[in-house]
Design an enzyme around this catalytic site. Structure first.
Site, short mmCIF file in Angstrom:
data_model
loop_
_atom_site.label_atom_id
_atom_site.label_comp_id
_atom_site.label_asym_id
_atom_site.label_seq_id
_atom_site.Cartn_x
_atom_site.Cartn_y
_atom_site.Cartn_z
N GLY A 31 13.62 -16.72 -2.11
CA GLY A 31 13.05 -15.50 -1.99
C GLY A 31 11.63 -15.29 -2.55
O GLY A 31 11.58 -14.28 -3.07
N ASN A 39 8.81 -15.18 -1.54
CA ASN A 39 7.65 -14.57 -0.63
C ASN A 39 7.59 -13.15 -1.17
O ASN A 39 6.47 -12.47 -0.61
CB ASN A 39 7.72 -14.66 0.84
CG ASN A 39 9.12 -14.07 1.16
OD1 ASN A 39 10.26 -14.65 1.14
ND2 ASN A 39 8.92 -12.95 1.97
N GLY A 48 10.80 -12.75 -6.79
CA GLY A 48 10.49 -14.16 -6.38
C GLY A 48 9.10 -14.46 -6.41
O GLY A 48 8.59 -15.45 -7.14
N TYR A 104 27.41 -4.75 -2.18
CA TYR A 104 26.33 -5.27 -2.73
C TYR A 104 26.96 -5.46 -4.17
O TYR A 104 26.57 -6.48 -4.87
CB TYR A 104 25.37 -4.30 -2.56
CG TYR A 104 24.11 -4.73 -3.54
CD1 TYR A 104 23.37 -5.74 -3.23
CD2 TYR A 104 23.62 -3.92 -4.75
CE1 TYR A 104 22.33 -6.06 -4.40
CE2 TYR A 104 22.66 -4.59 -5.65
CZ TYR A 104 21.97 -5.50 -5.23
OH TYR A 104 20.89 -5.77 -6.11
N1 LIG Z 1 14.30 -4.48 -7.34
C1 LIG Z 1 15.26 -4.32 -8.26
O1 LIG Z 1 15.34 -3.02 -8.60
C2 LIG Z 1 16.60 -5.09 -8.18
C3 LIG Z 1 17.61 -4.49 -8.99
C4 LIG Z 1 18.70 -5.31 -9.48
C5 LIG Z 1 18.64 -6.63 -8.69
N2 LIG Z 1 17.93 -7.10 -8.01
C6 LIG Z 1 17.98 -8.31 -7.56
O2 LIG Z 1 16.41 -9.06 -7.38
C7 LIG Z 1 16.53 -10.14 -6.50
C8 LIG Z 1 15.09 -10.05 -5.60
O3 LIG Z 1 15.20 -8.81 -5.05
P1 LIG Z 1 13.66 -7.97 -5.03
O4 LIG Z 1 14.10 -6.86 -5.78
O5 LIG Z 1 12.54 -8.83 -5.34
O6 LIG Z 1 13.56 -7.65 -3.55
P2 LIG Z 1 12.58 -8.08 -2.35
O7 LIG Z 1 11.26 -7.87 -2.46
O8 LIG Z 1 13.36 -7.61 -1.11
O9 LIG Z 1 12.83 -9.49 -2.08
C9 LIG Z 1 14.11 -10.18 -1.53
C10 LIG Z 1 13.67 -11.76 -1.30
O10 LIG Z 1 14.92 -12.42 -0.71
C11 LIG Z 1 14.64 -12.82 0.54
N3 LIG Z 1 15.75 -12.99 1.46
C12 LIG Z 1 16.60 -11.99 1.90
N4 LIG Z 1 17.49 -12.49 2.80
C13 LIG Z 1 17.41 -14.12 2.72
C14 LIG Z 1 17.81 -15.11 3.40
N5 LIG Z 1 18.82 -14.89 4.22
N6 LIG Z 1 17.55 -16.28 3.18
C15 LIG Z 1 16.53 -16.40 2.09
N7 LIG Z 1 15.77 -15.59 1.50
C16 LIG Z 1 16.17 -14.22 1.95
C17 LIG Z 1 13.58 -11.92 1.11
O11 LIG Z 1 12.98 -12.53 1.98
P3 LIG Z 1 12.31 -11.60 3.40
O12 LIG Z 1 11.01 -10.99 2.95
O13 LIG Z 1 12.06 -12.67 4.34
O14 LIG Z 1 13.29 -10.60 3.58
C18 LIG Z 1 12.62 -11.76 0.01
O15 LIG Z 1 11.86 -12.95 -0.43
C19 LIG Z 1 17.93 -9.72 -5.58
O16 LIG Z 1 18.75 -10.79 -5.95
C20 LIG Z 1 18.16 -8.55 -5.91
O17 LIG Z 1 19.59 -8.26 -5.83
C21 LIG Z 1 16.60 -6.30 -7.66
#
Ligand SMILES: NC(=O)c1ccc[n+]([C@@H]2O[C@H](COP(=O)([O-])OP(=O)(O)OC[C@H]3O[C@@H](n4cnc5c(N)ncnc54)[C@H](OP(=O)(O)O)[C@@H]3O)[C@@H](O)[C@H]2O)c1
Length: 309
Positions: free
Chosen positions: A21, A23, A27, A175
């Protein structure tokens, strides 16, 4: 550790890191910072266009450090297998850090290509399979960093019903279950690596509440139209920036004093924001019996042989 920042990351020259992830959000931030510090970074992304844009950004921000794109859709186990093969080929079978970061949140009931509920399928099952398939490349001192969430504390997990077939489907509960699975998997990986005499660090991290695309993507999956944009802007009011949010996983990936089995997160306001430090895992996340069942069930469902066994 209380004032630890990205400036404290040791030189990463000579280390190879794969971030799922990569992009978007946490990540992308993790990949960019590690590349700036000299690591060779593999960006594992599902969308080629978004992946290429991220690769350009990481390369330009790091002054041309080695970085490459690996195509990975965690919702498709055949893609996970191909991605693992590709990563092992590109790295010459030597990976220092795997960051299991990609995720989706509170998705409506949907299934992965292999028929798993989408969130457990992407957030846990795909990452578990990837970790095991990359096992032979994870040499002495390598780290597996898996990104969980505060939401794990609300999660109940039934290893015999990972896809919510026997219970009413609730997107938020699913989730939470997937994020609980991330912690159970990390702690079981730690125990099994130690039992096998492997010098492997299995570590977890969470970002508190961080401004990324996660909430916007949730809103988009659940309702089309302008509401998703309202949610996105509202989310900015209660979250910390992505540079701060990525620090716990960067700490887990690089700090010299990290020990296997530890869990990191922000340390202020109920772990929602602030400098990184040790985080609290729920009693359910420490349940060794559930962790063992989850490990065994995940192996059966994926057909991937766990490494370590
Ligand atoms: N942001 C928060 O407050 C928060 C809080 C707790 C935990 N987290 C965790 O942090 C992690 C990163 O999330 P983020 O907050 O940075 O959100 P984000 O900006 O939505 O990034 C999520 C990433 O996961 C990728 N992804 C989704 N489905 C996928 C698949 N089938 N195969 C490969 N890649 C996939 C997305 O790709 P696309 O762009 O192609 O969709 C994107 O690159 C997650 O595990 C989330 O549960 C975040």
């Amino acid at each position: 550790m209380s004032r630890w920042s990205a400036a404290d990351i040791p030189d990463q020259t000579g280390r190879t890191v794969l971030v799922t992830g990569a992009n978007s959000g946490l990540g992308l931030q993790t990949a960019a910072v590690l590349a700036e510090r000299g690591a060779t970074v593999l960006l594992a992304c599902r969308d080629p266009q978004r992946g290429r844009a991220a690769l350009d950004r990481v390369r330009s921000g790091s002054g041309g450090t080695d970085a490459a794109l690996v195509s990975l859709d965690l919702a498709d186990l055949s893609s996970v297998r191909t991605a693992a093969d590709e990563a092992r080929r590109i790295t010459g079978d030597r990976l220092d850090v795997l960051v299991n970061n990609a995720g989706v949140m509170a998705a409506p009931r949907r299934r992965t290509v292999d028929g798993f509920e989408l969130q457990i399928g992407i957030n846990h099952i795909g990452h578990a399979a990837l970790t095991w398939l990359l096992g032979p490349a994870l040499g002495p001192g390598a780290r597996v960093v898996t990104v969980s969430s505060l939401a794990h504390r609300r999660g109940g997990l039934d290893p015999d019903d990972l896809s919510f077939e026997q219970r009413r489907y609730n997107p938020v509960a699913a989730y939470s279950a997937s994020k609980l699975a991330n912690l159970l998997f990390t702690f079981e990986l730690d125990r099994r690596a130690r039992d096998a005499g492997r010098d492997l660090l299995a570590v977890a991290a969470h970002p508190g509440l961080t401004d990324t695309e996660l909430v916007f993507n949730t809103a988009r999956m659940n309702s089309a139209g302008p509401l998703a944009h309202v949610v996105r802007w509202g989310n900015k009011l209660i979250t910390q920036g992505v540079a701060a949010g990525a620090l716990p996983q960067l700490y887990a990936a690089t700090a010299p004093d990290v020990r296997s089995g530890e869990y990191f997160g922000p340390t202020s306001l109920g772990e929602t924001r602030g400098a990184p430090g040790r985080a609290a895992a729920s009693p359910a996340a420490r349940d060794e019996h559930t962790a063992r069942l989850l490990w065994e069930r995940t192996a059966e469902l994926t057909g991937v042989t766990p490494d370590p066994a």
